[in-house]
Design a protein around this motif. Structure first.
Motif, short mmCIF file in Angstrom:
data_model
loop_
_atom_site.label_atom_id
_atom_site.label_comp_id
_atom_site.label_asym_id
_atom_site.label_seq_id
_atom_site.Cartn_x
_atom_site.Cartn_y
_atom_site.Cartn_z
N PHE A 52 0.84 -1.20 0.00
CA PHE A 52 0.00 0.00 0.00
C PHE A 52 0.87 1.24 0.00
N VAL A 53 0.26 2.32 -0.42
CA VAL A 53 0.94 3.61 -0.44
C VAL A 53 0.01 4.62 0.23
N ARG A 54 0.62 5.50 1.04
CA ARG A 54 -0.12 6.57 1.72
C ARG A 54 0.52 7.89 1.29
N VAL A 55 -0.30 8.77 0.71
CA VAL A 55 0.21 10.00 0.13
C VAL A 55 -0.63 11.19 0.60
N THR A 56 0.06 12.24 1.00
CA THR A 56 -0.59 13.52 1.24
C THR A 56 -0.32 14.38 0.02
N ILE A 57 -1.40 14.86 -0.59
CA ILE A 57 -1.28 15.61 -1.84
C ILE A 57 -1.81 17.02 -1.64
N GLU A 58 -1.03 17.98 -2.13
CA GLU A 58 -1.41 19.40 -2.11
C GLU A 58 -1.43 19.90 -3.56
N LEU A 59 -2.50 20.59 -3.93
CA LEU A 59 -2.59 21.22 -5.24
C LEU A 59 -2.38 22.72 -5.08
N MET A 60 -1.54 23.28 -5.92
CA MET A 60 -1.32 24.72 -5.90
C MET A 60 -2.14 25.35 -7.02
N ALA A 61 -2.85 26.43 -6.68
CA ALA A 61 -3.68 27.14 -7.66
C ALA A 61 -3.46 28.64 -7.49
N GLN A 62 -3.70 29.36 -8.54
CA GLN A 62 -3.52 30.81 -8.49
C GLN A 62 -4.86 31.48 -8.21
N GLY A 63 -4.97 32.10 -7.05
CA GLY A 63 -6.16 32.85 -6.69
C GLY A 63 -7.21 32.03 -5.98
N GLU A 64 -7.99 32.73 -5.19
CA GLU A 64 -9.03 32.09 -4.39
C GLU A 64 -10.15 31.51 -5.26
N THR A 65 -10.44 32.14 -6.37
CA THR A 65 -11.48 31.65 -7.27
C THR A 65 -11.14 30.26 -7.80
N ASN A 66 -9.92 30.10 -8.28
CA ASN A 66 -9.48 28.79 -8.79
C ASN A 66 -9.45 27.76 -7.68
N LEU A 67 -9.04 28.17 -6.49
CA LEU A 67 -8.99 27.25 -5.36
C LEU A 67 -10.40 26.74 -5.02
N LYS A 68 -11.38 27.62 -5.08
CA LYS A 68 -12.76 27.20 -4.79
C LYS A 68 -13.29 26.24 -5.84
N ILE A 69 -12.91 26.44 -7.08
CA ILE A 69 -13.32 25.53 -8.16
C ILE A 69 -12.69 24.15 -7.93
N ILE A 70 -11.41 24.14 -7.57
CA ILE A 70 -10.73 22.87 -7.29
C ILE A 70 -11.40 22.18 -6.11
N GLU A 71 -11.72 22.93 -5.09
CA GLU A 71 -12.38 22.36 -3.91
C GLU A 71 -13.73 21.76 -4.28
N HIS A 72 -14.46 22.42 -5.17
CA HIS A 72 -15.75 21.92 -5.63
C HIS A 72 -15.61 20.56 -6.34
N HIS A 73 -14.53 20.39 -7.09
CA HIS A 73 -14.31 19.17 -7.86
C HIS A 73 -13.44 18.15 -7.11
N ALA A 74 -13.15 18.40 -5.85
CA ALA A 74 -12.25 17.54 -5.08
C ALA A 74 -12.66 16.06 -5.05
N PRO A 75 -13.93 15.71 -4.89
CA PRO A 75 -14.27 14.27 -4.90
C PRO A 75 -13.88 13.56 -6.19
N LEU A 76 -14.13 14.21 -7.33
CA LEU A 76 -13.74 13.64 -8.62
C LEU A 76 -12.22 13.51 -8.73
N LEU A 77 -11.51 14.55 -8.32
CA LEU A 77 -10.05 14.54 -8.39
C LEU A 77 -9.47 13.48 -7.47
N ARG A 78 -10.02 13.35 -6.28
CA ARG A 78 -9.55 12.34 -5.32
C ARG A 78 -9.72 10.93 -5.88
N ALA A 79 -10.87 10.66 -6.47
CA ALA A 79 -11.12 9.33 -7.06
C ALA A 79 -10.12 9.04 -8.18
N ALA A 80 -9.83 10.04 -8.99
CA ALA A 80 -8.86 9.86 -10.08
C ALA A 80 -7.46 9.61 -9.52
#
Length: 134
Positions: A52-80
């Motif tokens: 097994f592998v255990r990973v902590t992942i951080e995504l860097m985004a420019q601006g709060e607007t982009n960060l909120k969009i990433i947060e909205h899509h987090a379940p899809l991104l996590r599954a991928a």
């Protein structure tokens, strides 16, 4: 009375000017989104041993607007990300060069999904801040 109105107009224009500069500064700052809890999944191991592998992942985004969009899509991104990590062979998971290949693959996968969902590649970087395998 006219002096007071003039002073008020100058104050209002100054405040509006400053608020637009603050908004521009907000969109130019880099922010991070961390997937919590850590991503834990099995990888393709050789033999009968389950790895097994255990990973902590951080995504860097420019601006709060982009960060909120990433947060909205987090379940899809996590599954991928779980899918990408789960398809990796043992030798790639355990090597330093392989870990970098996996990180790049995760980054590309995240941006491909974001482009498909939003029309933009919003992640500017993907970091593994913790990477443990067994």
């Amino acid at each position: 009375m006219k002096c007071r109105q003039l002073l008020m107009a100058i104050c209002i224009s100054l405040v509006m000017s400053l608020s637009s500069k603050v908004a521009l500064a907000d969109d130019s700052t880099f922010m991070y989104y961390g997937f919590e809890p850590d991503i834990i999944t099995n990888y393709l191991s050789t033999g009968k041993k389950v790895g097994f592998v255990r990973v902590t992942i951080e995504l860097m985004a420019q601006g709060e607007t982009n960060l909120k969009i990433i947060e909205h899509h987090a379940p899809l991104l996590r599954a991928a990300l779980v899918d990408v990590l789960g398809r990796q062979p043992e030798d790639r998971v355990k090597s330093l060069a392989g870990r970098e290949e996996i990180r790049k693959l995760c980054f590309n996968t995240v941006n491909q999904l974001l482009k498909k969902e939003t029309g933009q590649e919003l992640a500017t970087e993907l970091l593994f801040t913790k990477y443990i395998y067994h």
